[in-house]
Design a protein around this motif. Structure first.
Motif, PDB file in Angstrom:
ATOM      1  N   HIS A 137      -6.826   0.226   4.548  1.00 45.36           N
ATOM      2  CA  HIS A 137      -7.411  -0.479   3.399  1.00 45.36           C
ATOM      3  C   HIS A 137      -8.912  -0.226   3.268  1.00 45.36           C
ATOM      4  O   HIS A 137      -9.667  -1.088   2.837  1.00 45.36           O
ATOM      5  CB  HIS A 137      -7.121  -1.986   3.474  1.00 45.36           C
ATOM      6  CG  HIS A 137      -5.791  -2.290   4.059  1.00 45.36           C
ATOM      7  ND1 HIS A 137      -4.624  -1.839   3.490  1.00 45.36           N
ATOM      8  CD2 HIS A 137      -5.425  -2.941   5.194  1.00 45.36           C
ATOM      9  CE1 HIS A 137      -3.598  -2.224   4.237  1.00 45.36           C
ATOM     10  NE2 HIS A 137      -4.050  -2.891   5.281  1.00 45.36           N
ATOM     11  N   CYS A 184       0.849  -1.186   0.000  1.00 49.08           N
ATOM     12  CA  CYS A 184       0.000   0.000   0.000  1.00 49.08           C
ATOM     13  C   CYS A 184       0.888   1.240   0.000  1.00 49.08           C
ATOM     14  O   CYS A 184       1.987   1.225   0.536  1.00 49.08           O
ATOM     15  CB  CYS A 184      -0.899   0.017   1.242  1.00 49.08           C
ATOM     16  SG  CYS A 184      -2.064  -1.353   1.264  1.00 49.08           S
ATOM     17  N   CYS A 234      -4.264   1.749  -2.547  1.00 47.70           N
ATOM     18  CA  CYS A 234      -4.253   0.672  -1.560  1.00 47.70           C
ATOM     19  C   CYS A 234      -4.164  -0.670  -2.290  1.00 47.70           C
ATOM     20  O   CYS A 234      -5.011  -0.996  -3.120  1.00 47.70           O
ATOM     21  CB  CYS A 234      -5.516   0.745  -0.705  1.00 47.70           C
ATOM     22  SG  CYS A 234      -5.788  -0.731   0.284  1.00 47.70           S
ATOM     23  N   ALA A 235      -3.137  -1.431  -1.984  1.00 46.98           N
ATOM     24  CA  ALA A 235      -2.907  -2.708  -2.664  1.00 46.98           C
ATOM     25  C   ALA A 235      -4.008  -3.724  -2.361  1.00 46.98           C
ATOM     26  O   ALA A 235      -4.335  -4.576  -3.185  1.00 46.98           O
ATOM     27  CB  ALA A 235      -1.544  -3.268  -2.247  1.00 46.98           C
ATOM     28  N   VAL A 236      -4.588  -3.614  -1.187  1.00 50.80           N
ATOM     29  CA  VAL A 236      -5.642  -4.554  -0.793  1.00 50.80           C
ATOM     30  C   VAL A 236      -6.903  -4.282  -1.605  1.00 50.80           C
ATOM     31  O   VAL A 236      -7.523  -5.206  -2.148  1.00 50.80           O
ATOM     32  CB  VAL A 236      -5.921  -4.444   0.730  1.00 50.80           C
ATOM     33  CG1 VAL A 236      -7.080  -5.334   1.134  1.00 50.80           C
ATOM     34  CG2 VAL A 236      -4.661  -4.784   1.520  1.00 50.80           C
ATOM     35  N   CYS A 261      -2.025   2.455   6.310  1.00 49.37           N
ATOM     36  CA  CYS A 261      -3.225   2.283   5.483  1.00 49.37           C
ATOM     37  C   CYS A 261      -4.147   1.267   6.155  1.00 49.37           C
ATOM     38  O   CYS A 261      -3.712   0.191   6.540  1.00 49.37           O
ATOM     39  CB  CYS A 261      -2.820   1.785   4.090  1.00 49.37           C
ATOM     40  SG  CYS A 261      -4.183   1.586   2.940  1.00 49.37           S
TER      41      CYS A 261
HETATM   42 ZN    ZN Z   1      -4.155  -0.564   1.954  1.00 51.01          ZN
END
Ligand code: ZN
Ligand code: GDP
Length: 293
Positions: free
Chosen positions: A254, A247, A260-262, A252
């Motif tokens: 999420h 992220c 945000c990678a999630v 973060c």
């Molecule tokens: Zn995130």
């Protein structure tokens, strides 16, 4: 000084199992003064006074402890969820998973009553199974009426201290009785006995089943997140835990943060959408809970 593990607590006595013997021990006054109560599951040192009696002198540091049932050093929890009657619920399953992960206990998922499913229902269930397996969990489909693969299933208990979790009626006792006909798990509906005013002095025991120990009282009956902080929640979802480094922002959560990678993984169906949805709803539950005093 002899050492062992408390396997039962009853009427002020602690039963300490050593390699070859069982000793009936008292706690020492010094524990009471320091407000330390020995728990079933504790590793202890003790002084022998009579042939099979003694005094606990030291409690070794715990890896974890539960309040209900009062038990320490649990290594795994088997979450029993029924496939049907009551209906399979990923929301409830995820609640159990989070609470168990938060205690540092390894969860294993058992989905019971599969004998009652139609072919289509079984296929749907297998899709869920694949989702949870991809997250890294062990998931067993199980029927106490038509037990199969019992060697593999019993294998989970070996060398572990196991607590069985799951709502009432899902088949926890049936499961244990299938594995070990003489080890009866208590069937009492915990939620009923937790009513206010009712005294909850139950004795707790670790029963030997298949070279492992199993708590005779189901665990994780309180399903609220009062002991979990918002920042901790993501660590109770292995697939989120794994992605969070990617992220953009440190810290973060999420939820609404950019880059945000999630969230990206959820949008691209790399992590199951319902798991992410549960994460967000649990997060909101934690963020809006009333402060405790
Ligand atoms: Zn995130
Ligand atoms: P607990 O409250 O979680 O301990 O649930 P029980 O083991 O008492 O089971 C609740 C009910 O579901 C009982 O009537 C059991 O006979 C039934 N049951 C449990 N497991 C199975 C299963 O695998 N298949 C079927 N058909 N019924 C089951």
């Amino acid at each position: 000084m002899p050492e062992g593990r408390i396997v039962k607590a009853l009427s002020g006595f602690y039963y300490v199992q050593t390699t070859d013997d069982l000793f009936q021990c008292k706690g020492r006054g010094v524990f009471r003064k320091k407000n330390i109560t020995p728990l079933v599951g504790d590793f202890v040192s003790f002084d022998i006074r009579e042939e099979k009696e003694g005094y606990i002198t030291e409690i070794k540091p715990r890896t974890n402890e539960l309040i209900r049932p009062p038990i320490a050093n649990i290594t795994q929890a088997i979450i029993v969820s029924s496939a049907i009657m009551p209906e399979f619920s990923t929301t409830l399953l995820d609640r159990f998973l989070v609470l168990i992960e938060a205690k540092g206990i390894t969860p294993i998922i058992f989905i019971s009553k599969t004998d009652l499913l139609t072919k289509e229902q079984l296929d749907t269930l297998k899709n869920y199974q694949a989702d949870y397996v991809s997250i890294g969990y062990h998931v067993e489909l199980f029927s106490a009426k038509v037990p199969q693969d019992m060697d593999r299933i019993k294998g989970y208990l070996k060398d572990q201290v196991t607590v069985i979790a799951g709502q009432s009626g899902v088949g926890k006792s049936s499961f244990i009785n299938t594995i070990s006909p003489d080890a009866l798990i208590k069937t009492a509906d915990i939620s009923k006995s937790l009513g206010r005013g009712k005294h909850t002095t139950r004795h707790v025991e670790l029963i030997e089943v298949n070279d492992g120990l199993v708590a005779d009282t189901p665990g994780f009956s309180a399903l609220d997140f009062s002991e979990i902080e918002a920042e901790e929640l993501m660590n109770c979802f292995p697939e989120i835990r794994e992605l969070k480094e990617h992220c953009k922002f440190r810290g973060c959560l999420h939820a609404k943060e950019p880059k945000c990678a999630v969230k990206e993984a959820e949008e691209n169906d790399i992590i199951p959408k319902y798991r992410y949805k549960h994460y967000i709803s649990f997060l909101e539950e934690i963020q809006t809970r009333k402060p405790r005093y």
